[in-house]
Motif scaffolding. Sequence first.
Motif, PDB file in Angstrom:
ATOM      1  N   ASN A 167       0.839  -1.200   0.000  1.00  0.00           N
ATOM      2  CA  ASN A 167       0.000   0.000   0.000  1.00  0.00           C
ATOM      3  C   ASN A 167       0.880   1.259   0.000  1.00  0.00           C
ATOM      4  O   ASN A 167       0.598   2.220  -0.714  1.00  0.00           O
ATOM      5  CB  ASN A 167      -0.946  -0.003   1.207  1.00  0.00           C
ATOM      6  CG  ASN A 167      -2.038  -1.066   1.082  1.00  0.00           C
ATOM      7  OD1 ASN A 167      -2.313  -1.558  -0.014  1.00  0.00           O
ATOM      8  ND2 ASN A 167      -2.651  -1.438   2.194  1.00  0.00           N
TER       9      ASN A 167
ATOM     10  N   GLU B 242      -8.860  -1.902  -0.954  1.00  0.00           N
ATOM     11  CA  GLU B 242      -9.258  -1.435  -2.283  1.00  0.00           C
ATOM     12  C   GLU B 242     -10.742  -1.046  -2.247  1.00  0.00           C
ATOM     13  O   GLU B 242     -11.508  -1.576  -1.434  1.00  0.00           O
ATOM     14  CB  GLU B 242      -9.034  -2.547  -3.306  1.00  0.00           C
ATOM     15  CG  GLU B 242      -7.574  -2.932  -3.382  1.00  0.00           C
ATOM     16  CD  GLU B 242      -7.161  -3.396  -4.769  1.00  0.00           C
ATOM     17  OE1 GLU B 242      -7.990  -4.002  -5.451  1.00  0.00           O
ATOM     18  OE2 GLU B 242      -6.001  -3.134  -5.139  1.00  0.00           O
TER      19      GLU B 242
ATOM     20  N   HIS C  88      -6.251   3.327  -5.935  1.00  0.00           N
ATOM     21  CA  HIS C  88      -7.346   2.384  -5.665  1.00  0.00           C
ATOM     22  C   HIS C  88      -7.279   1.892  -4.235  1.00  0.00           C
ATOM     23  O   HIS C  88      -7.290   0.700  -3.958  1.00  0.00           O
ATOM     24  CB  HIS C  88      -7.335   1.221  -6.663  1.00  0.00           C
ATOM     25  CG  HIS C  88      -7.518   1.706  -8.054  1.00  0.00           C
ATOM     26  ND1 HIS C  88      -8.725   2.142  -8.537  1.00  0.00           N
ATOM     27  CD2 HIS C  88      -6.638   1.894  -9.046  1.00  0.00           C
ATOM     28  CE1 HIS C  88      -8.572   2.568  -9.768  1.00  0.00           C
ATOM     29  NE2 HIS C  88      -7.315   2.439 -10.110  1.00  0.00           N
ATOM     30  N   LEU C  89      -7.188   2.851  -3.332  1.00  0.00           N
ATOM     31  CA  LEU C  89      -7.137   2.505  -1.913  1.00  0.00           C
ATOM     32  C   LEU C  89      -7.981   3.461  -1.070  1.00  0.00           C
ATOM     33  O   LEU C  89      -8.083   4.642  -1.377  1.00  0.00           O
ATOM     34  CB  LEU C  89      -5.695   2.595  -1.404  1.00  0.00           C
ATOM     35  CG  LEU C  89      -4.720   1.478  -1.786  1.00  0.00           C
ATOM     36  CD1 LEU C  89      -3.332   1.809  -1.268  1.00  0.00           C
ATOM     37  CD2 LEU C  89      -5.179   0.119  -1.258  1.00  0.00           C
TER      38      LEU C  89
END
Length: 222
Positions: A58, A152, A124-125
């Motif tokens: 991440n 996500e 996309h987090l």
Amino acid sequence: MEDGPLPENCAVKVFKTTLTEFKTRERYIREDYRFKDRLSKNNSQKLIRMWAEKEYHNLRRLHRAGIPSPKPVLIKKHILVMSFIGEQHKAAPKLKEARLSLAELCVAYEQVVEAMVKMFHGCHLVHADLSEYNILWHEEKCWIIDLGQAVEPTHPHALHFLHRDCTNIIRFFKSKRVPELPSPLKLFELVSGISLPGPEESAERMCQKCEEKLEDDRKYHV
Ligand SMILES: Nc1ncnc2c1ncn2[C@@H]1O[C@H](COP(=O)(O)OP(=O)(O)OP(=O)(O)O)[C@@H](O)[C@H]1O
Ligand SMILES: [Mg+2]
């Protein structure tokens, strides 16, 4: 190991956990499809390693998207090495403790919103534990840390977590008297691009509905 030169100073995060924490954390990782197949046994040691690995990946996404955040350097078992945010061996203060002027707080708010948008659309987090405790203030910038629990947007609870992040952020900046803040729901819409009709109170319910819809969409795509 991440490419490029090693940072001059590093921070080392050693992951360990109690049984209660383990159970809470499991929820974040079990439903993250990236790690789903690897959690066949309730093996806490394995989970801790995966948690560390998740934070490493991440952080990589954030770093590559240009969001101020520690640069991940190395992951080995349950130990994560990343660049150190601070000066002269003193960690930068958390937003909670930093003494900022109102002008700096307004800048900080804008930076946090920008980071949330970039995290959602560029990485996309959803951070899923974003608050004044997981943002450091360094060189006039907000640095996002503690990405172990980030998920996500397709995670079944991602939108619920995003709404909670928005609530924390608005609550903090409101307590610091930053003017003209939107409601948590408006911030949620701004970050995600998803509009939820109805009053603020129903946001939680709507998040749940969106999650159910995403879940259905996923079932059809399996
Ligand atoms: N890269 C870094 N550079 C400097 N300090 C850091 C860095 N990462 C974390 N810290 C410091 O360590 C603290 C804990 O880190 P983090 O938030 O990632 O872990 P945590 O699991 O929330 O730990 P805790 O429960 O003890 O707060 C942060 O609040 C911050 O003060
Ligand atoms: Mg933390």
